[in-house]
Write a protein that holds these residues in place. Structure first.
Motif, short mmCIF file in Angstrom:
data_model
loop_
_atom_site.label_atom_id
_atom_site.label_comp_id
_atom_site.label_asym_id
_atom_site.label_seq_id
_atom_site.Cartn_x
_atom_site.Cartn_y
_atom_site.Cartn_z
N ARG A 80 40.21 -29.51 -30.81
CA ARG A 80 41.15 -29.33 -31.92
C ARG A 80 42.50 -28.84 -31.42
O ARG A 80 43.55 -29.25 -31.92
CB ARG A 80 40.57 -28.34 -32.95
N ASN A 84 46.14 -30.50 -31.84
CA ASN A 84 47.29 -29.77 -32.37
C ASN A 84 48.50 -29.95 -31.47
O ASN A 84 49.64 -30.11 -31.94
CB ASN A 84 46.96 -28.28 -32.52
N ASP A 146 39.54 -24.03 -39.22
CA ASP A 146 40.97 -23.81 -39.03
C ASP A 146 41.62 -23.11 -40.21
O ASP A 146 42.61 -22.39 -40.05
CB ASP A 146 41.68 -25.16 -38.82
#
Length: 311
Positions: A80, A84, A146
């Motif tokens: 992740r 990002n 998140d």
């Protein structure tokens, strides 16, 4: 070297956390055979057993499986973070986004919000989890999600809450209840009547605090952790309950009519909003989700569940 995929690791984590292939399939919105096949392939690649299959009790992790699960979580978190970085470089929201939601209102809020966001940002793939408040805190602090949709209840100092709408408490009554025709009720009106308490971590403390503020004690006759069961208990006249989110139907799951009556007096409303770790908004994908949810709140998207736009 074993050849592993992120999808296999995602399935492993889901099965490990739910203890069931069927529940993992529901969480990830994929078929049970797909998950079962991925777990089998993963065990073959690693040449170890990750789970003990128990016919009546589902699956439990072996010691080796627990160690692999912990590392799989770390790998998924790293993936992740890579997404990002790519999103920041490209200037667009993209990649996976793990969204948690308080289970008491997930069915009313998350699917519609998710559908709208994914339509506007087709390069983002959302994985959702329905959790209680304590589980949301833990999942954020362990980077398992998140961002989360929840209430402003007992927020830890290391997390950041962004309010979207205000939700006031109301009494949920069966249609024949003695208070069902009232335009409002007070805690004093309710305290001596039988109550069905929605018994979830931290949420329970909030419901009980409404009585403490009036120096009263509720007469609790039943406890349940399931919103649908609570509504059916109320619909069958076992007692009243208290909630903050209005469902789209005034009918209990088993077909009885329900009535929502606002609670007035010294009662605290709740804010529904977004919860993140500090600095999470630096991710372009998380930031885009925050902006989208705020725009939806301003447009009145939460009005149907009783949400009042924050001034």
């Amino acid at each position: 070297m074993p050849r592993l995929t992120l999808r296999q690791l995602e399935y492993l984590v889901a099965v490990g956390e739910t203890g069931s292939i069927a529940r993992a399939a529901d969480r990830l919105n994929v078929s049970s055979p797909s998950i079962s096949s991925a777990i089998n392939q993963l065990e073959e690649e690693l040449a170890i057993s990750l789970f003990v299959r128990q016919h009546a009790q589902g699956l439990s992790l072996t010691q080796g499986g627990q160690r692999v699960l912990e590392k799989a979580r770390q790998v998924l978190n790293d993936a992740r973070e890579i997404a990002n970085i790519a999103a920041d470089i490209s200037g667009t929201a993209r990649g996976p986004l793990a969204v948690g939601c308080l289970l008491t209102f997930a069915q009313l809020v998350l699917p519609r919000l998710r559908r709208g966001f994914e339509t506007g940002f087709p390069d983002v793939r959302i994985a959702q989890k329905e959790l209680n408040q304590a589980e949301i805190f833990n999942a954020l602090q362990r980077s398992e999600i998140d961002i989360a949709l929840t209430y402003d209840m007992d927020i830890p100092t290391d997390l950041n809450f962004i309010g979207l709408v205000r939700l006031n408490p109301f009494a949920l009554l069966h249609a024949g209840h003695e208070l069902a025709t009232r335009t409002s009720v007070s805690i004093d009106d309710l305290a001596d009547l039988p109550m069905i308490l929605l018994d979830l971590p931290i949420s329970t403390d909030y419901f009980l605090s409404l009585f403490t503020a009036s120096s009263r004690q509720p007469r609790i006759v039943e406890l349940t952790r399931d919103m649908a069961v609570m509504r059916s208990m109320v619909g069958n006249a076992f007692g009243y309950s208290i909630a903050n989110v209005r469902l789209q139907s005034n009918t209990s799951p088993d077909g009885n009519q329900l009535v929502c009556v606002p609670i007035t007096g010294p009662v605290r409303s709740l804010r529904m909003g977004l919860l993140t770790t500090h600095g999470a908004e630096k991710s372009r994908t998380v930031s885009a989700f925050i902006d989208y949810a705020q725009a939806q709140a301003r447009a009145g998207a939460f009005r149907a569940i009783g949400g009042e736009t924050l001034s």
